[in-house]
Design a protein around this motif. Structure first.
Motif, PDB file in Angstrom:
ATOM      1  N   SER A 177      92.439  41.332  46.550  1.00  0.00           N
ATOM      2  CA  SER A 177      93.100  42.364  47.358  1.00  0.00           C
ATOM      3  C   SER A 177      92.131  43.097  48.277  1.00  0.00           C
ATOM      4  O   SER A 177      92.523  44.027  48.972  1.00  0.00           O
ATOM      5  N   SER A 259      88.208  57.636  43.521  1.00  0.00           N
ATOM      6  CA  SER A 259      89.629  57.456  43.857  1.00  0.00           C
ATOM      7  C   SER A 259      90.034  55.995  43.744  1.00  0.00           C
ATOM      8  O   SER A 259      91.108  55.681  43.211  1.00  0.00           O
ATOM      9  N   LEU A 263      92.835  54.306  41.171  1.00  0.00           N
ATOM     10  CA  LEU A 263      93.962  53.502  41.661  1.00  0.00           C
ATOM     11  C   LEU A 263      93.979  52.117  41.029  1.00  0.00           C
ATOM     12  O   LEU A 263      95.040  51.599  40.669  1.00  0.00           O
ATOM     13  N   HIS A 264      92.800  51.500  40.894  1.00  0.00           N
ATOM     14  CA  HIS A 264      92.738  50.162  40.309  1.00  0.00           C
ATOM     15  C   HIS A 264      93.164  50.173  38.848  1.00  0.00           C
ATOM     16  O   HIS A 264      93.821  49.236  38.375  1.00  0.00           O
ATOM     17  N   GLY A 267      96.931  52.566  39.004  1.00  0.00           N
ATOM     18  CA  GLY A 267      97.920  52.388  40.054  1.00  0.00           C
ATOM     19  C   GLY A 267      98.847  51.215  39.836  1.00  0.00           C
ATOM     20  O   GLY A 267      99.943  51.170  40.385  1.00  0.00           O
ATOM     21  N   SER A 270     100.174  49.554  42.916  1.00  0.00           N
ATOM     22  CA  SER A 270     100.840  50.415  43.898  1.00  0.00           C
ATOM     23  C   SER A 270      99.862  50.826  44.992  1.00  0.00           C
ATOM     24  O   SER A 270      98.650  50.793  44.802  1.00  0.00           O
ATOM     25  N   PHE A 271     100.408  51.234  46.133  1.00  0.00           N
ATOM     26  CA  PHE A 271      99.609  51.676  47.281  1.00  0.00           C
ATOM     27  C   PHE A 271      98.537  50.651  47.664  1.00  0.00           C
ATOM     28  O   PHE A 271      97.351  50.978  47.736  1.00  0.00           O
ATOM     29  N   PRO A 272      98.911  49.384  47.923  1.00  0.00           N
ATOM     30  CA  PRO A 272      97.892  48.366  48.242  1.00  0.00           C
ATOM     31  C   PRO A 272      97.098  48.682  49.495  1.00  0.00           C
ATOM     32  O   PRO A 272      95.889  48.445  49.542  1.00  0.00           O
ATOM     33  N   LEU A 273      97.765  49.237  50.531  1.00  0.00           N
ATOM     34  CA  LEU A 273      97.053  49.548  51.769  1.00  0.00           C
ATOM     35  C   LEU A 273      96.029  50.654  51.543  1.00  0.00           C
ATOM     36  O   LEU A 273      94.913  50.597  52.072  1.00  0.00           O
ATOM     37  N   ILE A 274      96.390  51.649  50.728  1.00  0.00           N
ATOM     38  CA  ILE A 274      95.451  52.729  50.421  1.00  0.00           C
ATOM     39  C   ILE A 274      94.244  52.181  49.665  1.00  0.00           C
ATOM     40  O   ILE A 274      93.099  52.574  49.911  1.00  0.00           O
ATOM     41  N   GLN A 275      94.487  51.244  48.738  1.00  0.00           N
ATOM     42  CA  GLN A 275      93.380  50.627  48.007  1.00  0.00           C
ATOM     43  C   GLN A 275      92.449  49.885  48.954  1.00  0.00           C
ATOM     44  O   GLN A 275      91.220  49.969  48.813  1.00  0.00           O
TER      45      GLN A 275
END
Length: 311
Positions: A177, A259, A263-264, A267, A270-275
């Protein structure tokens, strides 16, 4: 069955990912990455060169800064060329061994940078809290020993990650990702139970960045108490200015890294673009901004850079 597993392991291939849905503008996206690469290489190289060639800068603060610059320079070299390959040539495929090598370099350099930022915080605390003893406490031999400990700690905590990932079996094609190989991303491609990897990865984060950030916070609490006790307004402002660049580097380094880890782990995809964006910020922003901020805020370094280029 063993032959099949060995084949899966030997020919495991990973595919790195750019920004989803933006393939038509990959060439345009590559432009800021090229600029960031250029700024990082030139900026950090200039800082290392100036500090190395100017005897007046052979002081603990600038030695720590040169180590930080070398770490940032190495991180840019380890990541941005591969990212540019994705956007310019659609070169997404990476073998397992190459992926693990990049994974080691990224996490090793991040752990080292975290240690250097901690040492710089202690350096700032000593110079503000007890300036008369500073020269006798922070000596060049001690700096060399502390630097060696930083490197050994990074190697000691990152190398087991490679062995933990190497023992697993992977499929023939695994889509990551991110545009680089990160431990928390690669271990999701494993076809087995990854409980041990999760526990050890969390242990590494707590032992390195978690502990370092806590100690840096405590150092700044003590620095703030010392600054508040200074009666002279001029001296108080001067003491605060010595910490501005370092505090900025700490915020830029730890905020996206922590952060992204959260998320990893929590999350759940979720929120792949933010990751993805946090991954870029974690790997690229610190090596680009650190040389700019330090060269501007450090008057002595700033003057030497101008003198070197405009003789």
């Amino acid at each position: 069955m063993s032959t099949v597993n060995d084949t899966k392991f030997s020919f495991a291939v990973f595919f790195l990912t750019g920004i989803p849905g933006q393939k038509d503008v990959h060439v345009w996206i590559s432009i800021p990455f090229c600029l960031m690469y250029l700024i990082s290489i030139v900026g950090n190289s200039v800082i290392v060169f100036i500090i190395k060639t100017d005897p007046s800068l052979h002081e603990p603060m600038y030695i720590f800064l040169s180590i930080l610059a070398v770490t940032n320079l190495s991180l840019s070299i380890s990541t941005i060329p591969i990212i540019l390959g994705i956007y310019l040539f659609n070169s997404r495929e990476i073998s397992l061994d190459t992926c693990l090598a990049q994974l080691f370099s990224i996490h090793f350099l991040q752990c080292t940078e975290s240690s250097v930022l901690l040492l710089m915080a202690f350096d700032r605390f000593i110079v503000i809290h007890d300036p008369l003893r500073y020269a006798s406490v922070v000596t060049l031999p001690r700096i060399a020993k502390m630097g060696l400990v930083c490197v050994l700690r990074a190697v000691a905590v990152v190398v087991p990650l490679l062995f933990l990932l190497k023992r697993f079996q992977y499929g023939r094609a695994n889509v990551l990702s991110h545009s680089c190989c990160l431990h928390q991303d690669v271990m999701k491609m494993v076809c087995s139970d990854i409980t041990v990897n999760n526990i050890y990865g969390l242990f590494v984060k707590i032992l390195t960045m978690g502990l370092d950030s806590l100690l840096i916070f405590l150092s700044y609490v003590m620095i703030l108490k010392t600054v508040m006790s200074i009666t002279s307004h001029t001296e108080s402002i001067k003491a605060q200015n010595t910490c501005v660049s370092h505090l900025f580097a700490v915020i830029v380094f730890y905020t996206p890294e922590i952060s992204l880890s959260v998320l990893h782990r929590f999350g759940k995809g979720s929120f792949p673009l933010i990751q993805i964006l946090l991954g870029y910020i974690t790997l690229l922003v610190s090596p680009v901004l650190n040389p700019i901020v330090y060269s501007m805020k450090s008057k002595h370094l700033h003057a030497n850079i101008i003198k070197a280029f405009f003789k």
